[in-house]
Write an enzyme that holds these catalytic residues in place. Sequence first.
Site, PDB file in Angstrom:
ATOM      1  N   ASP A 201       0.831  -1.197   0.000  1.00  0.00           N
ATOM      2  CA  ASP A 201       0.000   0.000   0.000  1.00  0.00           C
ATOM      3  C   ASP A 201       0.874   1.258   0.000  1.00  0.00           C
ATOM      4  OD1 ASP A 201      -2.754   1.018   0.442  1.00  0.00           O
ATOM      5  OD2 ASP A 201      -1.947   1.761   2.327  1.00  0.00           O
ATOM      6  N   GLU A 243       1.528  -0.446  -5.012  1.00  0.00           N
ATOM      7  CA  GLU A 243       0.565   0.585  -5.357  1.00  0.00           C
ATOM      8  C   GLU A 243       1.356   1.885  -5.419  1.00  0.00           C
ATOM      9  OE1 GLU A 243      -3.337   2.987  -3.709  1.00  0.00           O
ATOM     10  OE2 GLU A 243      -1.712   2.445  -2.376  1.00  0.00           O
TER      11      GLU A 243
HETATM   12  C1  GLC Z   1      -4.366   3.031  -0.364  1.00  0.00           C
HETATM   13  C2  GLC Z   1      -5.565   2.112  -0.373  1.00  0.00           C
HETATM   14  C3  GLC Z   1      -6.761   2.836   0.155  1.00  0.00           C
HETATM   15  C4  GLC Z   1      -6.465   3.299   1.557  1.00  0.00           C
HETATM   16  C5  GLC Z   1      -5.159   4.094   1.615  1.00  0.00           C
HETATM   17  C6  GLC Z   1      -4.707   4.305   3.016  1.00  0.00           C
HETATM   18  O1  GLC Z   1      -4.532   4.109  -1.217  1.00  0.00           O
HETATM   19  O2  GLC Z   1      -5.762   1.592  -1.668  1.00  0.00           O
HETATM   20  O3  GLC Z   1      -7.891   2.035   0.121  1.00  0.00           O
HETATM   21  O4  GLC Z   1      -7.495   4.097   2.033  1.00  0.00           O
HETATM   22  O5  GLC Z   1      -4.115   3.459   0.942  1.00  0.00           O
HETATM   23  O6  GLC Z   1      -4.137   3.123   3.537  1.00  0.00           O
END
Ligand code: GLC
Length: 566
Positions: A201, A243
Amino acid sequence: MINDLWYKNAIIYCLSVGAYMDANGDGIGDFTGLMRRLDYLHGLGITAVWLMPFQISPHRDDGYDVSDYYGVDPRYGTIGDFVEFTHAAKQRGIRVLIDLVINHTSDQHPWFKEARHDPDSKYRDWYVWSKKKPANANTGMVFPGVQKSTWTYDEQARAWYFHRFYDFQPDLNTSHPEVQAEILKIMGFWIQLGVSGFRMDAVPFIISTKGADVREPEEQYDMLRMFREFLQWRQGDCIALAEANVLPETDLEYFGDDGDRMHMMFNFQVNQNLFYALAAADTRPLVKALKATKPRPATAQWGMFLRNHDELDLGRLTEEQRQTVFAAFGPDPAMQLYDRGIRRRLAPMFDGDQRRLELAYSLLFTLPATPVIRYGDEIGMGDNLKLPERNCARTPMQWSNEPQGGFTKSDKPYIPVISGGPYGYEHVNAAIQRRHPESLLNWTERIIRMRKEVPEIGWGDFTVIPTRDPSVLVMRYDWRNNWVLFVHNLDAKPHEVNFSVGLDGDNAEHGKLLINLLAEDHSHAGEDGKHRLVIEAYGYRWYRVGGLDYLLRRTEVDEPLHPKMG
Ligand code: GLC
Ligand code: CA
């Protein structure tokens, strides 16, 4: 290279345990329920699941606010249930990836609690503090419109703490060696329990320098190599899927020039341009994005997706392009989110039109990447815009037309099952679609089966073939003396296209024959060596170049052997 990097040609399915299947009847999905659905997933043909966070959490951001990394939230079951699940997945050849949310913790995490009440605690330095309100406290919010600032004053600590996301998600001081050691320990723990990798993440924020005096945050890319090395020492097939919604010029910093950092990254650049292409029937910016994200180490792979659990972030498009996508797929402000995106599910964006859903999925499965599909999209589930923010697209899986869509025996699911209307479980569910050969579910199953027989996409090199028609995308993949070619018409009307396959020398002859893998209409090139085809509105074609004897012609080594693609 030996072609056994599993992630280069995987089919990944992402789901929330809580939304999938509730076995014990308390209204929330659990690992036991998920385990009972593994045969469904196996039948669909997926080869890996990505589980959204299921660790212990106050659930103020759907589990992306972890308060204990070493446990399973009791609402989903026990550690024992988790291990049963990873074991059962493995037996079916399905790998398990899990979310790793370590940019921040929940403010209820014992580390933060201790940090805020005791300035001498070792955990104080695990977070990012400032005595005075930092000048940039009102900048850099990830959730504009909902989140007010990135620094919040804490009465107990008598100091301000940094939070890139919501105020209940204090950022970890990820540059701190002890925090890094803890992150590796967390990874090692879950690897031991049967996972094959992590969806990491918020990676750009993890590696960014943090602090009140940091004017221009810098990315510490070397951290990525440390994560990678740890994973691979612990377990050779373990991967990190990042991500990172970043610009193409930094892609190689994330993959590492020698493929020594992240194994995979989501391709946000292509995702946004793909939605623009679908909205405008104009593939030119998409082609640009494909070319811009083409250079990558041979061992690295993109993860491609249509929708995920977050909003469809259109922040990298031009204002005009973004407005085009809004107008086509999310005109109502209630469908939009954070001034940059659309929060709807895929099917409602396409008015439930199966031709357009198939087109979008056909693109997803044939773009240069490993496809990542979102639970429920395989049956065309809808959204519930009455639910706040991103929750609208996180409703329970619709299994049948039995009460609560067969998701739970409880009459109070933790989040309502979509009921009534065109996307209600009464009409849209897995059981009904299973009985209809042409349903989206059965179509998806067949396309996954075919995708697995086209490893050229994951392993090969691609060329976009010019057609002079911006509504039509023609792409060829080459790998080990085999070629496949895909044609997609993104327009609402039929188009006639002319193109040559573009193979030269001894291979030119092969280019004259295109065998359709999905239907009977094959294509023979004309005298001039060009193919001429009429492709219907939203039509797609999957072709093998040169005939079905391709496996007899496939070579055993890559030629030429380039260290880097593109
Ligand atoms: C990422 C996740 C999202 C979450 C954020 C904070 O962007 O995909 O769903 O709210 O991180 O952890
Ligand atoms: Ca349950």
